[in-house]
Structure formats: C-alpha cells, structure tokens
Design a protein around this motif. Sequence first.
Motif, mmCIF file in Angstrom:
data_model
loop_
_atom_site.group_PDB
_atom_site.id
_atom_site.type_symbol
_atom_site.label_atom_id
_atom_site.label_comp_id
_atom_site.label_asym_id
_atom_site.label_seq_id
_atom_site.Cartn_x
_atom_site.Cartn_y
_atom_site.Cartn_z
ATOM 1 N N ALA A 100 -21.561 69.557 -37.058
ATOM 2 C CA ALA A 100 -20.138 69.184 -37.105
ATOM 3 C C ALA A 100 -19.908 68.054 -38.107
ATOM 4 C CB ALA A 100 -19.668 68.756 -35.722
ATOM 5 N N ALA A 101 -18.895 68.219 -38.937
ATOM 6 C CA ALA A 101 -18.461 67.182 -39.883
ATOM 7 C C ALA A 101 -17.083 67.579 -40.394
ATOM 8 C CB ALA A 101 -19.436 67.057 -41.048
ATOM 9 N N GLY A 102 -16.393 66.633 -40.999
ATOM 10 C CA GLY A 102 -15.115 66.941 -41.654
ATOM 11 C C GLY A 102 -14.094 67.522 -40.706
ATOM 12 N N GLY A 143 -12.489 67.430 -32.117
ATOM 13 C CA GLY A 143 -13.009 66.220 -31.484
ATOM 14 C C GLY A 143 -14.513 66.260 -31.250
ATOM 15 N N ILE A 144 -15.227 66.934 -32.133
ATOM 16 C CA ILE A 144 -16.695 66.993 -32.006
ATOM 17 C C ILE A 144 -17.271 65.903 -32.901
ATOM 18 C CG2 ILE A 144 -18.754 68.440 -32.298
ATOM 19 C CD1 ILE A 144 -16.848 70.886 -32.179
ATOM 20 N N PRO A 145 -18.017 64.947 -32.327
ATOM 21 C CA PRO A 145 -18.501 63.841 -33.171
ATOM 22 C C PRO A 145 -19.297 64.351 -34.365
ATOM 23 C CG PRO A 145 -18.985 63.443 -30.847
ATOM 24 C CD PRO A 145 -18.456 64.838 -30.938
ATOM 25 N N GLU A 146 -19.047 63.714 -35.516
ATOM 26 C CA GLU A 146 -19.753 64.097 -36.738
ATOM 27 C C GLU A 146 -21.266 63.952 -36.500
ATOM 28 O OE1 GLU A 146 -17.835 63.622 -40.570
ATOM 29 O OE2 GLU A 146 -19.478 62.260 -41.089
#
Length: 254
Positions: free
Chosen positions: A97-99, A106-109
């Motif tokens: 997950a990113a960007g 709301g998924i932490p990078e």
Amino acid sequence: MARRKQIYEGKAKVLFEGPEPGTLVQYFKDDATAFNNKKKGTITGKGVLNNRISEHLMLRLHDIGIPTHFVRRLNMREQLIREVEIIPIEVVVRNIAAGSISQRLGIPEGTALPRSIVEYYYKKDELNDPMVSEEHITAFGWAATPEIDDILNMSLRINDFLIGLFLGIGIRLVDFKLEFGRLYDNEEVRIVLADEISPDNCRLWDASTNEKMDKDRFRRDLGKIEEAYQEVARRLGILPEGGQADYKGPKTIQ
Ligand code: UDP
C-alpha cells in the motif's frame, strides 16, 4: 538535417514520426509533473536514465515472451518504437500500500497487500484520470473483453517478473503503472505493452532501508531525486560507471 514531424507531446515524452511507416521515435524529456500537472519541475538527466531503464526492462520482458512496442534504443534520449493505438486505460498493479490506495482506503503506507491488486484508471486529464472497473471499460468500448483479459494476464505476469528482478538488486516493487496498445500487424491485431517502465511510474523502495528511489522524491520534495534514479540504473547494471565499456550487468544483492 530534416526536422522530424512531431506526433504528440506528453508530460515526460515526445513522440516523433519514425524512419519507417508504423514506427515512432520516443524522446525522453527531463520534465517532471505530478498531481495532474499542478506541480512541475525538471529532474536533470532523468530522460537519459528513463530511456535506458525502460529499454532494459522492456527487453527483459520481451525475453520472457511479453510483446512490447520497443524496437531499439537510438541514442541517449530516444528509442524506436512500433506505432500502436493506445488503449485509454492506465493499469496500476500494487503489491504494497502507498499513494492513492493508502489515502482512499486508509491503509497505512508500507502495508503488504494480501495479494497483488490491479486497478484501472481512465486516461482523461480533464477528469483527473478516474478509477474505473472492467464493466466501464467494456461497456464504453475502451477495450473489448478479450483485450482486457490479455491486459490483466500480462500485467500480473509483468508484476511477478519485475518483483523478482528488482528484489534481486535490493529493491521492493511497491506499485507501478502500465499502458497497453493495439498493434496492427497485417490482418492481425495484438495487445502489446507500450509507454515506459521507469522510476517515473513505479514506486521502488530500497529493500533494507525502505528509502524511496522513484518519483515520490519529486512529488513529496524529498530531495536527491537525480541520485535515486541513478542508483536504480546502477543497480540494474546499466549505468556505465567508467564509460560504455564498463558494462557490468546487474549487481546481485546478497
Ligand atoms: N502512476 C503513474 N501515472 C499516473 C498515476 C499513477 O505512473 O498518472 C503510478 C505511480 O507512479 C505509482 C502507481 O502508478 O507507482 C500508483 O499510483 P497512485 O494511484 O498511488 O497515485 P499517486 O499517489 O501517484 O497519485
């Protein structure tokens, strides 16, 4: 020298008429844009590096049977490509997950995704490239069902291959964007990989430090942008350290 006819100018590349019918010359600029053109800048030497990085990755993908538009690199900033009809869809493949996925859901990078996720975006600057589903793509005729099947299968294969290629040089492939086109070859129409694959459209994190080695350094003003692109090229073994004769091949990280 006769001026070549310019076919198209994009944010990071220019397309010129090629030497033979059915070919184009793709010129890589140093210009960088982000947030749908709201942020603009120059990354010195980016065009040269992306030309080489994309050449390298397209050739490796060709080696495993992925059809691409790439023919050959012509010089520091240009490559010869086959002319294709671009499918107006950006295919994003995500492993971590990113960007936008982190923001939207709301998924932490940095969270590893339970499996690779493929997303489609409709290429339309005026609309901010909205996310669309396969339903939209086929209903509006942007691609036919067998074409989108090919695109999905190729994208997942490209992802599997590139994850391994980058991990071998100590880089995590977080996510990336692909574009595909229709290649008209006599009576036949085939879907081929088009555009470029470079740190402009991939998220690449150093596997041991998680340091960003891609365009996020520009988007987020992290500095050392040129150095990051150079380091990706160096690890791929395509940045001649002592001139062309110094080609060493990829550097395996233990
Ligand atoms: N990407 C791209 N062009 C775009 C949008 C995204 O090359 O117009 C790439 C981006 O570099 C990243 C991946 O696609 O590697 C996923 O991008 P995301 O949806 O997270 O959007 P961003 O945060 O870049 O706006």
